[in-house]
Scaffold this motif. Structure first.
Motif, PDB file in Angstrom:
ATOM      1  N   ASN A  67      19.881  45.507  26.205  1.00  0.00           N
ATOM      2  CA  ASN A  67      20.612  45.282  27.453  1.00  0.00           C
ATOM      3  C   ASN A  67      20.414  43.838  27.889  1.00  0.00           C
ATOM      4  O   ASN A  67      19.456  43.185  27.499  1.00  0.00           O
ATOM      5  CB  ASN A  67      20.087  46.220  28.544  1.00  0.00           C
ATOM      6  CG  ASN A  67      20.232  47.669  28.156  1.00  0.00           C
ATOM      7  OD1 ASN A  67      21.284  48.094  27.713  1.00  0.00           O
ATOM      8  ND2 ASN A  67      19.163  48.429  28.297  1.00  0.00           N
ATOM      9  N   SER A  68      21.317  43.358  28.732  1.00  0.00           N
ATOM     10  CA  SER A  68      21.134  42.028  29.319  1.00  0.00           C
ATOM     11  C   SER A  68      19.887  42.059  30.190  1.00  0.00           C
ATOM     12  O   SER A  68      19.640  43.048  30.885  1.00  0.00           O
ATOM     13  CB  SER A  68      22.340  41.651  30.176  1.00  0.00           C
ATOM     14  OG  SER A  68      23.494  41.583  29.373  1.00  0.00           O
ATOM     15  N   PRO A  69      19.092  40.989  30.174  1.00  0.00           N
ATOM     16  CA  PRO A  69      17.855  40.992  30.967  1.00  0.00           C
ATOM     17  C   PRO A  69      18.158  41.019  32.464  1.00  0.00           C
ATOM     18  O   PRO A  69      19.075  40.345  32.929  1.00  0.00           O
ATOM     19  CB  PRO A  69      17.155  39.702  30.561  1.00  0.00           C
ATOM     20  CG  PRO A  69      18.230  38.823  30.028  1.00  0.00           C
ATOM     21  CD  PRO A  69      19.284  39.727  29.462  1.00  0.00           C
ATOM     22  N   GLN A  70      17.389  41.837  33.186  1.00  0.00           N
ATOM     23  CA  GLN A  70      17.540  41.914  34.638  1.00  0.00           C
ATOM     24  C   GLN A  70      16.654  40.900  35.346  1.00  0.00           C
ATOM     25  O   GLN A  70      16.895  40.554  36.489  1.00  0.00           O
ATOM     26  CB  GLN A  70      17.206  43.324  35.134  1.00  0.00           C
ATOM     27  CG  GLN A  70      18.123  44.388  34.568  1.00  0.00           C
ATOM     28  CD  GLN A  70      19.572  44.162  34.964  1.00  0.00           C
ATOM     29  OE1 GLN A  70      19.879  43.972  36.140  1.00  0.00           O
ATOM     30  NE2 GLN A  70      20.463  44.162  33.990  1.00  0.00           N
ATOM     31  N   GLU A  71      15.603  40.447  34.635  1.00  0.00           N
ATOM     32  CA  GLU A  71      14.718  39.409  35.159  1.00  0.00           C
ATOM     33  C   GLU A  71      14.143  38.639  33.981  1.00  0.00           C
ATOM     34  O   GLU A  71      14.073  39.160  32.866  1.00  0.00           O
ATOM     35  CB  GLU A  71      13.619  40.017  36.021  1.00  0.00           C
ATOM     36  CG  GLU A  71      12.750  41.033  35.326  1.00  0.00           C
ATOM     37  CD  GLU A  71      11.761  41.689  36.268  1.00  0.00           C
ATOM     38  OE1 GLU A  71      10.599  41.294  36.232  1.00  0.00           O
ATOM     39  OE2 GLU A  71      12.178  42.574  37.019  1.00  0.00           O
ATOM     40  N   PRO A  72      13.728  37.394  34.209  1.00  0.00           N
ATOM     41  CA  PRO A  72      13.204  36.584  33.104  1.00  0.00           C
ATOM     42  C   PRO A  72      11.980  37.240  32.457  1.00  0.00           C
ATOM     43  O   PRO A  72      11.100  37.764  33.132  1.00  0.00           O
ATOM     44  CB  PRO A  72      12.820  35.263  33.779  1.00  0.00           C
ATOM     45  CG  PRO A  72      13.599  35.230  35.056  1.00  0.00           C
ATOM     46  CD  PRO A  72      13.779  36.658  35.469  1.00  0.00           C
ATOM     47  N   GLY A  73      11.948  37.216  31.124  1.00  0.00           N
ATOM     48  CA  GLY A  73      10.795  37.720  30.393  1.00  0.00           C
ATOM     49  C   GLY A  73      10.716  39.219  30.262  1.00  0.00           C
ATOM     50  O   GLY A  73       9.706  39.756  29.809  1.00  0.00           O
ATOM     51  N   ALA A  74      11.772  39.939  30.637  1.00  0.00           N
ATOM     52  CA  ALA A  74      11.771  41.405  30.548  1.00  0.00           C
ATOM     53  C   ALA A  74      13.073  41.872  29.907  1.00  0.00           C
ATOM     54  O   ALA A  74      14.155  41.501  30.354  1.00  0.00           O
ATOM     55  CB  ALA A  74      11.611  42.022  31.933  1.00  0.00           C
ATOM     56  N   TRP A  75      12.949  42.670  28.863  1.00  0.00           N
ATOM     57  CA  TRP A  75      14.103  43.179  28.142  1.00  0.00           C
ATOM     58  C   TRP A  75      13.985  44.685  27.993  1.00  0.00           C
ATOM     59  O   TRP A  75      12.882  45.213  27.868  1.00  0.00           O
ATOM     60  CB  TRP A  75      14.173  42.568  26.745  1.00  0.00           C
ATOM     61  CG  TRP A  75      14.437  41.104  26.751  1.00  0.00           C
ATOM     62  CD1 TRP A  75      13.513  40.107  26.914  1.00  0.00           C
ATOM     63  CD2 TRP A  75      15.687  40.459  26.616  1.00  0.00           C
ATOM     64  NE1 TRP A  75      14.116  38.892  26.883  1.00  0.00           N
ATOM     65  CE2 TRP A  75      15.464  39.075  26.699  1.00  0.00           C
ATOM     66  CE3 TRP A  75      16.985  40.916  26.426  1.00  0.00           C
ATOM     67  CZ2 TRP A  75      16.494  38.143  26.585  1.00  0.00           C
ATOM     68  CZ3 TRP A  75      18.003  39.996  26.325  1.00  0.00           C
ATOM     69  CH2 TRP A  75      17.755  38.625  26.407  1.00  0.00           C
ATOM     70  N   THR A  76      15.121  45.373  27.975  1.00  0.00           N
ATOM     71  CA  THR A  76      15.140  46.805  27.690  1.00  0.00           C
ATOM     72  C   THR A  76      16.190  47.063  26.610  1.00  0.00           C
ATOM     73  O   THR A  76      17.154  46.306  26.472  1.00  0.00           O
ATOM     74  CB  THR A  76      15.483  47.654  28.939  1.00  0.00           C
ATOM     75  OG1 THR A  76      16.773  47.268  29.424  1.00  0.00           O
ATOM     76  CG2 THR A  76      14.434  47.479  30.033  1.00  0.00           C
ATOM     77  N   ALA A  77      15.953  48.141  25.865  1.00  0.00           N
ATOM     78  CA  ALA A  77      16.894  48.491  24.797  1.00  0.00           C
ATOM     79  C   ALA A  77      17.066  49.994  24.749  1.00  0.00           C
ATOM     80  O   ALA A  77      16.163  50.759  25.095  1.00  0.00           O
ATOM     81  CB  ALA A  77      16.387  47.993  23.449  1.00  0.00           C
ATOM     82  N   LEU A  78      18.219  50.405  24.300  1.00  0.00           N
ATOM     83  CA  LEU A  78      18.536  51.803  24.060  1.00  0.00           C
ATOM     84  C   LEU A  78      18.403  52.043  22.560  1.00  0.00           C
ATOM     85  O   LEU A  78      18.871  51.247  21.749  1.00  0.00           O
ATOM     86  CB  LEU A  78      19.967  52.098  24.520  1.00  0.00           C
ATOM     87  CG  LEU A  78      20.486  53.506  24.325  1.00  0.00           C
ATOM     88  CD1 LEU A  78      19.670  54.496  25.157  1.00  0.00           C
ATOM     89  CD2 LEU A  78      21.949  53.569  24.704  1.00  0.00           C
ATOM     90  N   VAL A  79      17.750  53.147  22.196  1.00  0.00           N
ATOM     91  CA  VAL A  79      17.586  53.522  20.792  1.00  0.00           C
ATOM     92  C   VAL A  79      18.348  54.833  20.581  1.00  0.00           C
ATOM     93  O   VAL A  79      18.085  55.813  21.268  1.00  0.00           O
ATOM     94  CB  VAL A  79      16.095  53.709  20.434  1.00  0.00           C
ATOM     95  CG1 VAL A  79      15.949  54.115  18.973  1.00  0.00           C
ATOM     96  CG2 VAL A  79      15.308  52.441  20.736  1.00  0.00           C
ATOM     97  N   ILE A  80      19.304  54.817  19.661  1.00  0.00           N
ATOM     98  CA  ILE A  80      20.082  56.028  19.380  1.00  0.00           C
ATOM     99  C   ILE A  80      20.112  56.272  17.872  1.00  0.00           C
ATOM    100  O   ILE A  80      20.000  55.340  17.077  1.00  0.00           O
ATOM    101  CB  ILE A  80      21.529  55.941  19.928  1.00  0.00           C
ATOM    102  CG1 ILE A  80      22.271  54.747  19.334  1.00  0.00           C
ATOM    103  CG2 ILE A  80      21.540  55.864  21.436  1.00  0.00           C
ATOM    104  CD1 ILE A  80      23.747  54.749  19.617  1.00  0.00           C
ATOM    105  N   ALA A  81      20.267  57.524  17.513  1.00  0.00           N
ATOM    106  CA  ALA A  81      20.385  57.879  16.097  1.00  0.00           C
ATOM    107  C   ALA A  81      21.671  57.283  15.552  1.00  0.00           C
ATOM    108  O   ALA A  81      22.728  57.357  16.177  1.00  0.00           O
ATOM    109  CB  ALA A  81      20.376  59.388  15.930  1.00  0.00           C
ATOM    110  N   ALA A  82      21.573  56.671  14.380  1.00  0.00           N
ATOM    111  CA  ALA A  82      22.742  56.074  13.745  1.00  0.00           C
ATOM    112  C   ALA A  82      23.574  57.172  13.109  1.00  0.00           C
ATOM    113  O   ALA A  82      23.064  58.227  12.725  1.00  0.00           O
ATOM    114  CB  ALA A  82      22.298  55.072  12.685  1.00  0.00           C
ATOM    115  N   ALA A  83      24.854  56.914  13.003  1.00  0.00           N
ATOM    116  CA  ALA A  83      25.742  57.866  12.332  1.00  0.00           C
ATOM    117  C   ALA A  83      25.297  58.011  10.886  1.00  0.00           C
ATOM    118  O   ALA A  83      24.936  57.027  10.242  1.00  0.00           O
ATOM    119  CB  ALA A  83      27.182  57.372  12.402  1.00  0.00           C
ATOM    120  N   PRO A  84      25.312  59.225  10.375  1.00  0.00           N
ATOM    121  CA  PRO A  84      24.912  59.410   8.976  1.00  0.00           C
ATOM    122  C   PRO A  84      25.846  58.650   8.043  1.00  0.00           C
ATOM    123  O   PRO A  84      27.044  58.574   8.286  1.00  0.00           O
ATOM    124  CB  PRO A  84      25.020  60.910   8.743  1.00  0.00           C
ATOM    125  CG  PRO A  84      25.483  61.526   9.997  1.00  0.00           C
ATOM    126  CD  PRO A  84      25.722  60.442  11.004  1.00  0.00           C
TER     127      PRO A  84
END
Length: 94
Positions: A67-84
Motif C-alpha cells: 500500500n502507499s505509505p500513510q506516514e514516513p518509514g511505515a509500510w503495509t502490504a496485503l498478502v493473498i494466495a496467488a491464482a493456481p
C-alpha cells in the motif's frame, strides 16, 4: 497463513510484523539487509521472506501488494494466495 505485513524503519534497522489468518502476529527484525537500506530494498526483502514462508509452511504461492505509505518509514502490504498456475507438464503415453 500470512495475510499482511507491517514494515517499520527504526534507527536499529527495519522491523516487520507478519499478520496471520488466525489473527496472530509474528514480529522481528528484517535480516539480510543493511540497517540503512532504502524502503524499496526492505519491502523486497520482507515480501521475499513472506513468499518463502507461505511456500515452505503452507505449500501456497502468494502475492504481496504494498500500500502507499500513510506516514514516513511505515509500510503495509496485503498478502493473498496467488491464482493456481495451469499444469504445463507434458504427459506422454506409450
Amino acid at each position: 497463513m500470512p495475510t499482511g505485513i507491517v514494515l517499520l524503519a527504526t534507527p536499529e534497522g527495519w522491523r516487520h510484523s507478519v499478520l496471520t489468518v488466525d489473527g496472530g502476529m509474528r514480529c522481528g527484525r528484517l535480516t539480510g539487509i543493511p540497517v540503512d537500506a532504502g524502503s524499496a530494498e526492505a519491502r523486497a526483502a520482507a515480501a521475499a521472506m513472506v513468499i518463502g514462508l507461505a511456500h515452505d509452511f503452507h505449500e501456497t504461492r502468494v502475492e504481496v501488494t504494498w500500500n502507499s505509505p500513510q506516514e514516513p518509514g511505515a509500510w503495509t502490504a496485503l498478502v493473498i494466495a496467488a491464482a493456481p498456475q495451469p499444469n504445463t507438464s507434458v504427459r506422454t503415453t506409450s
